[in-house]
Design an enzyme around this catalytic site. Structure first.
Site, PDB file in Angstrom:
ATOM      1  N   GLY A 137       0.824  -1.211   0.000  1.00 36.64           N
ATOM      2  CA  GLY A 137       0.000   0.000   0.000  1.00 36.64           C
ATOM      3  C   GLY A 137       0.854   1.256   0.000  1.00 36.64           C
ATOM      4  O   GLY A 137       0.548   2.232  -0.687  1.00 36.64           O
TER       5      GLY A 137
ATOM      6  N   ILE B   7      -4.927 -18.567  -4.546  1.00 34.48           N
ATOM      7  CA  ILE B   7      -5.981 -18.960  -5.482  1.00 34.48           C
ATOM      8  C   ILE B   7      -6.938 -17.791  -5.727  1.00 34.48           C
ATOM      9  O   ILE B   7      -7.334 -17.507  -6.849  1.00 34.48           O
ATOM     10  CB  ILE B   7      -6.755 -20.179  -4.925  1.00 34.48           C
ATOM     11  CG1 ILE B   7      -5.843 -21.411  -4.959  1.00 34.48           C
ATOM     12  CG2 ILE B   7      -8.029 -20.449  -5.727  1.00 34.48           C
ATOM     13  CD1 ILE B   7      -6.455 -22.656  -4.351  1.00 34.48           C
ATOM     14  N   GLU B   8      -7.274 -17.064  -4.633  1.00 36.73           N
ATOM     15  CA  GLU B   8      -8.291 -16.013  -4.725  1.00 36.73           C
ATOM     16  C   GLU B   8      -7.945 -14.901  -5.713  1.00 36.73           C
ATOM     17  O   GLU B   8      -8.813 -14.314  -6.332  1.00 36.73           O
ATOM     18  CB  GLU B   8      -8.489 -15.378  -3.347  1.00 36.73           C
ATOM     19  CG  GLU B   8      -9.282 -16.233  -2.397  1.00 36.73           C
ATOM     20  CD  GLU B   8      -9.611 -15.497  -1.111  1.00 36.73           C
ATOM     21  OE1 GLU B   8      -8.855 -14.587  -0.742  1.00 36.73           O
ATOM     22  OE2 GLU B   8     -10.617 -15.859  -0.486  1.00 36.73           O
TER      23      GLU B   8
ATOM     24  N   GLY C   8     -15.986   1.860  18.316  1.00 37.03           N
ATOM     25  CA  GLY C   8     -16.090   0.458  18.720  1.00 37.03           C
ATOM     26  C   GLY C   8     -17.529  -0.001  18.676  1.00 37.03           C
ATOM     27  O   GLY C   8     -18.448   0.798  18.495  1.00 37.03           O
TER      28      GLY C   8
ATOM     29  N   CYS D 267     -17.085   8.639  18.196  1.00 36.24           N
ATOM     30  CA  CYS D 267     -18.186   7.714  17.927  1.00 36.24           C
ATOM     31  C   CYS D 267     -18.574   6.918  19.184  1.00 36.24           C
ATOM     32  O   CYS D 267     -19.275   7.454  20.029  1.00 36.24           O
ATOM     33  CB  CYS D 267     -17.839   6.821  16.738  1.00 36.24           C
ATOM     34  SG  CYS D 267     -19.320   6.205  15.918  1.00 36.24           S
ATOM     35  N   PHE D 268     -18.105   5.682  19.354  1.00 39.91           N
ATOM     36  CA  PHE D 268     -18.363   4.936  20.592  1.00 39.91           C
ATOM     37  C   PHE D 268     -17.838   5.747  21.786  1.00 39.91           C
ATOM     38  O   PHE D 268     -18.477   5.797  22.837  1.00 39.91           O
ATOM     39  CB  PHE D 268     -17.642   3.584  20.515  1.00 39.91           C
ATOM     40  CG  PHE D 268     -18.307   2.473  21.278  1.00 39.91           C
ATOM     41  CD1 PHE D 268     -19.675   2.370  21.357  1.00 39.91           C
ATOM     42  CD2 PHE D 268     -17.531   1.499  21.907  1.00 39.91           C
ATOM     43  CE1 PHE D 268     -20.280   1.323  22.055  1.00 39.91           C
ATOM     44  CE2 PHE D 268     -18.125   0.448  22.603  1.00 39.91           C
ATOM     45  CZ  PHE D 268     -19.501   0.359  22.673  1.00 39.91           C
TER      46      PHE D 268
ATOM     47  N   HIS E 198     -16.347  10.566  12.564  1.00 36.79           N
ATOM     48  CA  HIS E 198     -14.967  10.068  12.620  1.00 36.79           C
ATOM     49  C   HIS E 198     -14.014  11.094  12.010  1.00 36.79           C
ATOM     50  O   HIS E 198     -13.745  11.045  10.801  1.00 36.79           O
ATOM     51  CB  HIS E 198     -14.853   8.738  11.860  1.00 36.79           C
ATOM     52  CG  HIS E 198     -15.483   7.605  12.585  1.00 36.79           C
ATOM     53  ND1 HIS E 198     -14.801   6.824  13.503  1.00 36.79           N
ATOM     54  CD2 HIS E 198     -16.747   7.135  12.555  1.00 36.79           C
ATOM     55  CE1 HIS E 198     -15.628   5.917  13.989  1.00 36.79           C
ATOM     56  NE2 HIS E 198     -16.802   6.084  13.436  1.00 36.79           N
TER      57      HIS E 198
ATOM     58  N   GLU F 157     -10.924  11.279  12.140  1.00 34.90           N
ATOM     59  CA  GLU F 157      -9.639  10.727  11.687  1.00 34.90           C
ATOM     60  C   GLU F 157      -9.580  10.505  10.170  1.00 34.90           C
ATOM     61  O   GLU F 157      -8.503  10.539   9.590  1.00 34.90           O
ATOM     62  CB  GLU F 157      -9.322   9.411  12.425  1.00 34.90           C
ATOM     63  CG  GLU F 157     -10.238   8.223  12.128  1.00 34.90           C
ATOM     64  CD  GLU F 157     -11.461   8.135  13.042  1.00 34.90           C
ATOM     65  OE1 GLU F 157     -11.918   9.186  13.534  1.00 34.90           O
ATOM     66  OE2 GLU F 157     -11.964   7.004  13.246  1.00 34.90           O
TER      67      GLU F 157
HETATM   68  N1  GLN Z   1     -21.333   1.037  18.122  1.00 31.36           N
HETATM   69  C1  GLN Z   1     -21.688   2.400  17.981  1.00 31.36           C
HETATM   70  C2  GLN Z   1     -22.798   2.606  16.955  1.00 31.36           C
HETATM   71  O1  GLN Z   1     -23.069   1.729  16.196  1.00 31.36           O
HETATM   72  C3  GLN Z   1     -20.474   3.245  17.631  1.00 31.36           C
HETATM   73  C4  GLN Z   1     -19.933   2.938  16.283  1.00 31.36           C
HETATM   74  C5  GLN Z   1     -18.519   3.407  16.099  1.00 31.36           C
HETATM   75  O2  GLN Z   1     -17.822   3.706  17.054  1.00 31.36           O
HETATM   76  N2  GLN Z   1     -18.069   3.452  14.869  1.00 31.36           N
HETATM   77  O3  GLN Z   1     -23.406   3.655  16.924  1.00 31.36           O
END
Ligand code: GLN
Length: 532
Positions: free
Chosen positions: A19, A150-151, A356, A383-384, A509, A511
């Site tokens: 990459g 193979i793939e 997460g 997010c999470f 996100h 990032e």
């Molecule tokens: N699990 C949480 C949701 O589905 C957060 C998702 C995540 O962190 N990308 O909303």
């Protein structure tokens, strides 16, 4: 206009940095004022990377147009500083689905549908359509997996056919291999490279370049030996030795004459003029090398911490921010399930909780978010990490003992985080989250406004749950502010605690928008607060 194609294959074993090689070649061509993009072929049977475990396969990279892609797409975006659409990540499932659908519609009526030509035609169409639609000068196509798998065979066969159909002036092959040395001063071994090129030639592909991974620069005699056994000229055997940062690889390849050689092979002589662009890129690449004296220590507390690649874009974004501020960011990954004494977090300048899913490890994250709040340690929750920070606040400040997410506890009496209403009817797991870029409006007089200096931003998402609006008034009365929202105020996008040194949670996100030289704003503010 005929797009020139460079196909990158891999030999010997995975993890050699195919990459990075692909991105570096693309970067060099971009610096030479060419319109360039990259494609990643993933020969696995998943339709996309969305359903794969990040600990086994690395991060799921989300594109602006909502693709759940292989993390190499993130490398391309970071090197090229340009968005890559989701159709640039081609998988076996996508190719076969299209062919099978066409067969059912009767489009091949009368024919026996086969890998050659139907599957290989579909692969070639996908590659050629991207080249044509985007009017590219160069398209670099990285084929995942290792030669001999193979793939990947149908894909390599399609690439081989393209060379015959478009001619050697329009299609060249670069093969990434390894020259191991058994000790530091030892001889660089060529046999693995010989064998992997033999395997490639057996299926009809003669590489034009070899990018050889090694710890020390490839010696001249090693280059000559590899050249002799692989039918590649010694000048086109390129040393890809260890570098201080991956952003030095374009320079390493350039110094060995790769750009001249590519242009010569494509009969595009006299096109190498990149001096102006180089200065800017070199400044960025230099800034990405660590400043030993100015360390900021960040604890990254999450679920998928056993593989650094699980959060590769978060790691990069922290480094981009550090580079901008002249600091080197040192990251410790901490498994949220294994923390026994939360006071161990006091040694860090900042705490980051990335994305997460699911129950495991969530209690540890909730306690971490609470610890950061109580001890006034800069906190960035993504997010999470955003959702669980709200739950921690609900439990500890609002005293809602059983505050939770319905993702974690379905019958929680205080579902501070709940399923997105439109998700209630969704049954399949693949490609069904709220994905990709969405417009977010930021409220005035907030830290979010200060961070982004804008009323409106566009960020990428990947979630199924969100903050339950029933709790917002109570949260705001007690000191947690929701400072940005989307979809006409339907969803909360940013939370902050104004009385805290730096406490920020984002539903999106950030990032995925961070690039070297152009760090994402929330990361810059977080690293800055952590360094003060
Ligand atoms: N699990 C949480 C949701 O589905 C957060 C998702 C995540 O962190 N990308 O909303």
């Amino acid at each position: 206009m005929q797009t020139k194609f460079i196909f990158v294959t891999g030999g010997v074993m995975s993890g050699l940095g195919k990459g990075v090689t692909t991105s570096s070649i693309a970067k060099l061509l971009q610096l030479a004022n060419q319109k360039v993009s990259c494609i990643k072929i993933d020969p696995y049977l998943n339709y996309d990377a969305g359903t794969m475990n990040p600990v086994a396969h690395g991060e799921v990279f989300v594109t602006e147009d909502g693709g759940e892609c292989d993390m190499d797409i993130g490398n391309y975006e970071r090197f090229l500083n340009q968005n890559i659409p989701k159709n640039h990540n081609i998988t076996t499932a996508q190719v076969y689905s299209t062919v099978i659908e066409a067969e059912r519609k009767g489009e091949y009526l009368g024919a026996c549908v086969q890998i050659i030509p139907h599957i290989t035609d579909e692969i070639k169409n996908r590659i050629r359509n991207i080249a044509k639609d985007e009017e590219l000068d160069f398209l670099i196509v990285e084929c995942g997996g290792t030669v001999g798998d193979i793939e990947s065979l149908p894909f390599l066969e399609a690439l081989r056919q393209m060379r015959v159909e478009d001619g050697p002036n329009n299609v060249i092959f670069a093969h990434v291999t390894l020259a191991p040395s058994l000790d530091v001063v030892g001889e660089q071994k060529t046999k693995p490279t010989q064998h992997s090129v033999q395997e490639l030639r057996r299926i009809g592909i003669q590489p034009d370049f070899l990018a050889v991974r090694c710890t020390q620069p490839l010696q001249e005699k090693t280059k000559k030996k590899i050249a002799m056994f692989t039918n590649v000229t010694p000048d086109d055997v390129l040393s890809c030795h260890d570098a201080k940062s991956i952003f030095e690889v374009p320079q390493i390849l350039y110094d060995q004459g790769i750009l001249d050689s590519i242009f010569t092979k494509f009969a595009k002589v006299g096109m190498v003029n990149a001096s102006a662009n180089w200065d800017e890129w070199n400044k960025i690449a230099d800034s990405m090398i660590n400043h030993k004296d100015q360390k900021v220590k960040i604890a990254m507390v999450g679920k998928y911490v056993t593989l650094a690649d699980s959060y590769v874009s978060v790691n990069h974004a922290l480094k981009h921010a550090g580079a901008k501020l002249g600091k080197s960011v040192e990251i410790d990954w901490i498994d949220s399930e294994s923390i026994e004494d939360y006071n161990m977090l006091s040694q860090y300048n900042g705490i980051l909780v990335p994305g997460g899913f699911g129950t495991r490890g969530s209690e540890g994250i909730i306690k971490t978010a609470n610890y950061a709040r109580e001890k006034n340690i800069p906190y960035l929750g993504i997010c999470f990490g955003f959702q669980l920070a709200a739950i921690a606040f609900g439990r500890n400040v609002l005293k809602l003992d059983d505050a939770n997410s319905t993702e974690i506890k379905q019958d929680s009496k205080n579902p501070v985080v709940d399923l997105l209403p439109e998700q209630k009817t969704v049954s399949g797991m693949g490609g069904s989250l709220r994905l990709g870029g969405h417009e977010i409006s930021i409220k005035s007089d907030t830290m979010a406004k200060q961070i982004y200096s804008a009323d409106s931003i566009n960020k990428r998402h990947r979630h199924r749950y969100e903050i339950n609006k029933d709790y917002i008034a109570e949260f705001e009365k007690n000191g947690m502010k929701f400072s940005a929202e989307s979809d006409g105020g339907k969803r909360m996008e940013i939370l902050e605690i104004p009385s805290h040194k730096f406490y920020l949670g984002v539903q999106f996100h950030p990032e995925f928008n961070s690039r070297p030289g152009f760090p994402e704003e929330a990361f810059v503010s977080f690293v800055k607060a952590s360094s003060e």
